[in-house]
Design a protein around this motif. Structure first.
Motif, PDB file in Angstrom:
ATOM      1  N   ASP A   1     -11.512  -7.744  -5.876  1.00  0.00           N
ATOM      2  CA  ASP A   1     -12.242  -6.466  -5.872  1.00  0.00           C
ATOM      3  C   ASP A   1     -11.608  -5.462  -4.911  1.00  0.00           C
ATOM      4  N   TRP A   2     -11.202  -5.940  -3.747  1.00  0.00           N
ATOM      5  CA  TRP A   2     -10.604  -5.050  -2.723  1.00  0.00           C
ATOM      6  C   TRP A   2      -9.382  -4.340  -3.306  1.00  0.00           C
ATOM      7  N   LYS A   3      -8.501  -5.130  -3.942  1.00  0.00           N
ATOM      8  CA  LYS A   3      -7.253  -4.566  -4.479  1.00  0.00           C
ATOM      9  C   LYS A   3      -7.544  -3.585  -5.625  1.00  0.00           C
ATOM     10  N   LYS A   4      -8.474  -3.967  -6.508  1.00  0.00           N
ATOM     11  CA  LYS A   4      -8.828  -3.075  -7.622  1.00  0.00           C
ATOM     12  C   LYS A   4      -9.403  -1.764  -7.085  1.00  0.00           C
ATOM     13  N   ALA A   5     -10.242  -1.876  -6.087  1.00  0.00           N
ATOM     14  CA  ALA A   5     -10.862  -0.679  -5.499  1.00  0.00           C
ATOM     15  C   ALA A   5      -9.779   0.205  -4.883  1.00  0.00           C
ATOM     16  N   TYR A   6      -8.858  -0.411  -4.165  1.00  0.00           N
ATOM     17  CA  TYR A   6      -7.768   0.343  -3.541  1.00  0.00           C
ATOM     18  C   TYR A   6      -6.955   1.083  -4.606  1.00  0.00           C
ATOM     19  N   GLU A   7      -6.599   0.351  -5.655  1.00  0.00           N
ATOM     20  CA  GLU A   7      -5.724   0.948  -6.677  1.00  0.00           C
ATOM     21  C   GLU A   7      -6.394   2.109  -7.423  1.00  0.00           C
ATOM     22  N   ALA A   8      -7.712   2.057  -7.533  1.00  0.00           N
ATOM     23  CA  ALA A   8      -8.426   3.131  -8.245  1.00  0.00           C
ATOM     24  C   ALA A   8      -8.746   4.316  -7.329  1.00  0.00           C
ATOM     25  N   THR A   9      -8.430   4.201  -6.031  1.00  0.00           N
ATOM     26  CA  THR A   9      -8.783   5.282  -5.093  1.00  0.00           C
ATOM     27  C   THR A   9      -7.581   5.665  -4.229  1.00  0.00           C
ATOM     28  N   LEU A  10      -7.464   5.053  -3.054  1.00  0.00           N
ATOM     29  CA  LEU A  10      -6.397   5.394  -2.108  1.00  0.00           C
ATOM     30  C   LEU A  10      -5.002   5.190  -2.714  1.00  0.00           C
ATOM     31  N   GLY A  11      -4.878   4.202  -3.572  1.00  0.00           N
ATOM     32  CA  GLY A  11      -3.595   3.930  -4.238  1.00  0.00           C
ATOM     33  C   GLY A  11      -3.106   5.106  -5.073  1.00  0.00           C
ATOM     34  N   LEU A  12      -4.012   6.004  -5.471  1.00  0.00           N
ATOM     35  CA  LEU A  12      -3.619   7.160  -6.287  1.00  0.00           C
ATOM     36  C   LEU A  12      -2.747   8.137  -5.506  1.00  0.00           C
ATOM     37  N   SER A  13      -2.767   8.027  -4.176  1.00  0.00           N
ATOM     38  CA  SER A  13      -1.909   8.921  -3.385  1.00  0.00           C
ATOM     39  C   SER A  13      -0.467   8.421  -3.382  1.00  0.00           C
ATOM     40  N   GLY A  14      -0.203   7.291  -4.015  1.00  0.00           N
ATOM     41  CA  GLY A  14       1.176   6.852  -4.212  1.00  0.00           C
ATOM     42  C   GLY A  14       1.598   5.633  -3.418  1.00  0.00           C
ATOM     43  N   VAL A  15       0.751   5.154  -2.505  1.00  0.00           N
ATOM     44  CA  VAL A  15       1.132   3.985  -1.690  1.00  0.00           C
ATOM     45  C   VAL A  15       0.563   2.719  -2.336  1.00  0.00           C
ATOM     46  N   PRO A  16       1.448   1.740  -2.676  1.00  0.00           N
ATOM     47  CA  PRO A  16       0.948   0.525  -3.314  1.00  0.00           C
ATOM     48  C   PRO A  16       0.015  -0.279  -2.393  1.00  0.00           C
ATOM     49  N   ALA A  17      -0.818  -1.117  -2.976  1.00  0.00           N
ATOM     50  CA  ALA A  17      -1.808  -1.873  -2.187  1.00  0.00           C
ATOM     51  C   ALA A  17      -1.119  -2.768  -1.155  1.00  0.00           C
ATOM     52  N   PRO A  18      -1.456  -2.603   0.134  1.00  0.00           N
ATOM     53  CA  PRO A  18      -0.912  -3.509   1.138  1.00  0.00           C
ATOM     54  C   PRO A  18      -1.751  -4.788   1.191  1.00  0.00           C
ATOM     55  N   HIS A  19      -1.315  -5.760   2.002  1.00  0.00           N
ATOM     56  CA  HIS A  19      -2.168  -6.914   2.279  1.00  0.00           C
ATOM     57  C   HIS A  19      -3.230  -6.470   3.264  1.00  0.00           C
ATOM     58  N   PRO A  20      -4.493  -6.754   3.017  1.00  0.00           N
ATOM     59  CA  PRO A  20      -5.490  -6.365   4.018  1.00  0.00           C
ATOM     60  C   PRO A  20      -5.285  -7.159   5.311  1.00  0.00           C
ATOM     61  N   PRO A  21      -5.585  -6.548   6.466  1.00  0.00           N
ATOM     62  CA  PRO A  21      -5.422  -7.267   7.736  1.00  0.00           C
ATOM     63  C   PRO A  21      -6.431  -8.414   7.855  1.00  0.00           C
ATOM     64  N   ALA A  22      -6.135  -9.364   8.761  1.00  0.00           N
ATOM     65  CA  ALA A  22      -7.041 -10.506   8.948  1.00  0.00           C
ATOM     66  C   ALA A  22      -8.359 -10.044   9.566  1.00  0.00           C
ATOM     67  N   ILE A  23      -9.450 -10.615   9.076  1.00  0.00           N
ATOM     68  CA  ILE A  23     -10.781 -10.310   9.613  1.00  0.00           C
ATOM     69  C   ILE A  23     -10.872 -10.851  11.044  1.00  0.00           C
ATOM     70  N   ASP A  24     -11.479 -10.058  11.922  1.00  0.00           N
ATOM     71  CA  ASP A  24     -11.574 -10.444  13.339  1.00  0.00           C
ATOM     72  C   ASP A  24     -13.031 -10.708  13.708  1.00  0.00           C
ATOM     73  N   ARG A  25     -13.409 -11.979  13.672  1.00  0.00           N
ATOM     74  CA  ARG A  25     -14.799 -12.319  14.035  1.00  0.00           C
ATOM     75  C   ARG A  25     -14.903 -12.449  15.550  1.00  0.00           C
ATOM     76  N   TYR A  26     -14.860 -11.334  16.219  1.00  0.00           N
ATOM     77  CA  TYR A  26     -14.808 -11.380  17.686  1.00  0.00           C
ATOM     78  C   TYR A  26     -16.172 -11.740  18.282  1.00  0.00           C
ATOM     79  N   GLN A  27     -16.118 -12.275  19.476  1.00  0.00           N
ATOM     80  CA  GLN A  27     -17.350 -12.584  20.211  1.00  0.00           C
ATOM     81  C   GLN A  27     -17.691 -11.368  21.071  1.00  0.00           C
ATOM     82  N   ALA A  28     -18.837 -10.789  20.834  1.00  0.00           N
ATOM     83  CA  ALA A  28     -19.227  -9.615  21.646  1.00  0.00           C
ATOM     84  C   ALA A  28     -19.597 -10.083  23.049  1.00  0.00           C
ATOM     85  N   SER A  29     -19.125  -9.329  24.058  1.00  0.00           N
ATOM     86  CA  SER A  29     -19.406  -9.740  25.444  1.00  0.00           C
ATOM     87  C   SER A  29     -20.816  -9.339  25.824  1.00  0.00           C
TER      88      SER A  29
END
Ligand code: GLU
Length: 309
Positions: free
Chosen positions: A281-309
């Motif tokens: 879904d992420w890639k399809k969403a990207y390609e139908a929106t931001l991807g229209l500006s000409g930049v191919p879909a990148p790999h999404p960054p790793a999710i950061d489940r940080y511990q809040a202090s």
């Protein structure tokens, strides 16, 4: 912070220009012609709404459930990311799709989302005072902001860059900004970085980037600075007038802002992002929106489940 409220007379320049571009695109809207304004709606994914989803540990989710729908903060003037159609009031773009897929994962039909436009400088307050349930709008995750709000993600990696007029000869990167008027949004990380790291530049702040772009088109500022993802959108809509120059000079990991302390919601959104990246879904969403500006879909960054202090 000065100049954040004054609306310049040139304010309609960009709207007029983008309107003309949209008209032109609509006129050429036949097979084989470039995409017009807005996302490729026929290619947008339909997000499966989770059945029997429940998150009783999240005060935000519980309140939304009682209300019957989610209230989501977003931008309305960032092409391909978060845009509001002035006629219909409908929001579209990559951030909007992220907001919609998250809604489906939380058990709310995306059609029922009420979007609220919130400027960069007002995001933390909006989350703190319960005006919105979560925020999706080019929102950089950083340690200062983590003291005020929570972040799920990141779901995209942007970088600070520069937008100039097509006829600009002197500005090729941030090293060329001495004595130049550089416009950005109040309360944004790019604005802070220009002030801190490029003290010889003349910073100008407005509430939104579209007002900065108006000012660039009318020669009142020399450059607009913010994330490449945002600037590429403005340049793609006015390719004869504007260009993005140089390489990105920061890392801007985009997160979904949530009320601080609502870790149940934050981790549920982390899970949801991961699942939507996995199921395509992420890639399809990207390609139908931001991807229209000409930049191919990148790999999404790793999710950061940080511990809040
Ligand atoms: N990503 C940057 C920030 O969060 C700039 C874009 C924006 O203002 O939304 O401040």
């Amino acid at each position: 912070m000065s100049r954040t409220t004054r609306v310049p007379r040139s304010r309609h320049a960009l709207r007029a220009l983008l309107g003309a571009v949209a008209l032109l695109a609509a006129a050429c809207g036949r097979e084989g012609s470039p995409p017009g304004k807005g996302p490729a709606t026929d290619r947008l994914p339909v997000y499966q709404v989770a059945k029997d989803f429940s998150l009783p540990g999240s005060p935000t989710w519980t309140r939304a459930k009682k209300r019957g729908h989610l209230v989501v903060g977003a931008k309305e003037d960032q092409p391909y990311l978060g845009e509001k159609d002035p006629a219909s009031g409908a929001y579209s773009g990559f951030d909007i799709e992220i907001a919609r897929m998250m809604s489906a994962s939380l058990g709310f039909d995306p059609k029922t989302i009420r979007f609220r436009t919130i400027a960069s400088a007002n995001r933390e307050t909006a989350l703190q005072n319960g005006q919105i349930d979560y925020y999706v709008g080019t929102y950089t995750i950083n340690d200062n902001r983590k003291k005020l709000v929570g972040f799920a993600g990141p779901y995209y990696m942007a970088g600070q860059s520069l937008l100039v007029r097509k006829d600009e000869k002197d500005i090729h990167g941030p090293q060329d900004l001495d004595g130049k008027r550089v416009c950005s949004a109040a309360g944004s990380t790019p604005y802070q970085r220009i002030r801190a790291d490029y003290p010889k530049a003349i910073p100008v702040a407005y509430d939104t980037y579209s007002v900065c772009v108006d000012n660039l088109l009318t020669y009142q500022v020399d450059a607009v600075t913010t994330d490449d993802a945002i600037l590429i959108g403005y340049a793609a809509k006015a390719p004869d007038e504007l260009k993005v120059v140089g390489k990105p000079f920061s890392k801007e990991p985009y997160g979904i802002g949530v009320p601080r302390g609502d870790n149940a919601l934050r981790f549920a959104l982390d899970d949801a992002l991961e699942a939507r990246e996995k199921n395509g879904d992420w890639k399809k969403a990207y390609e139908a929106t931001l991807g229209l500006s000409g930049v191919p879909a990148p790999h999404p960054p790793a999710i950061d489940r940080y511990q809040a202090s």
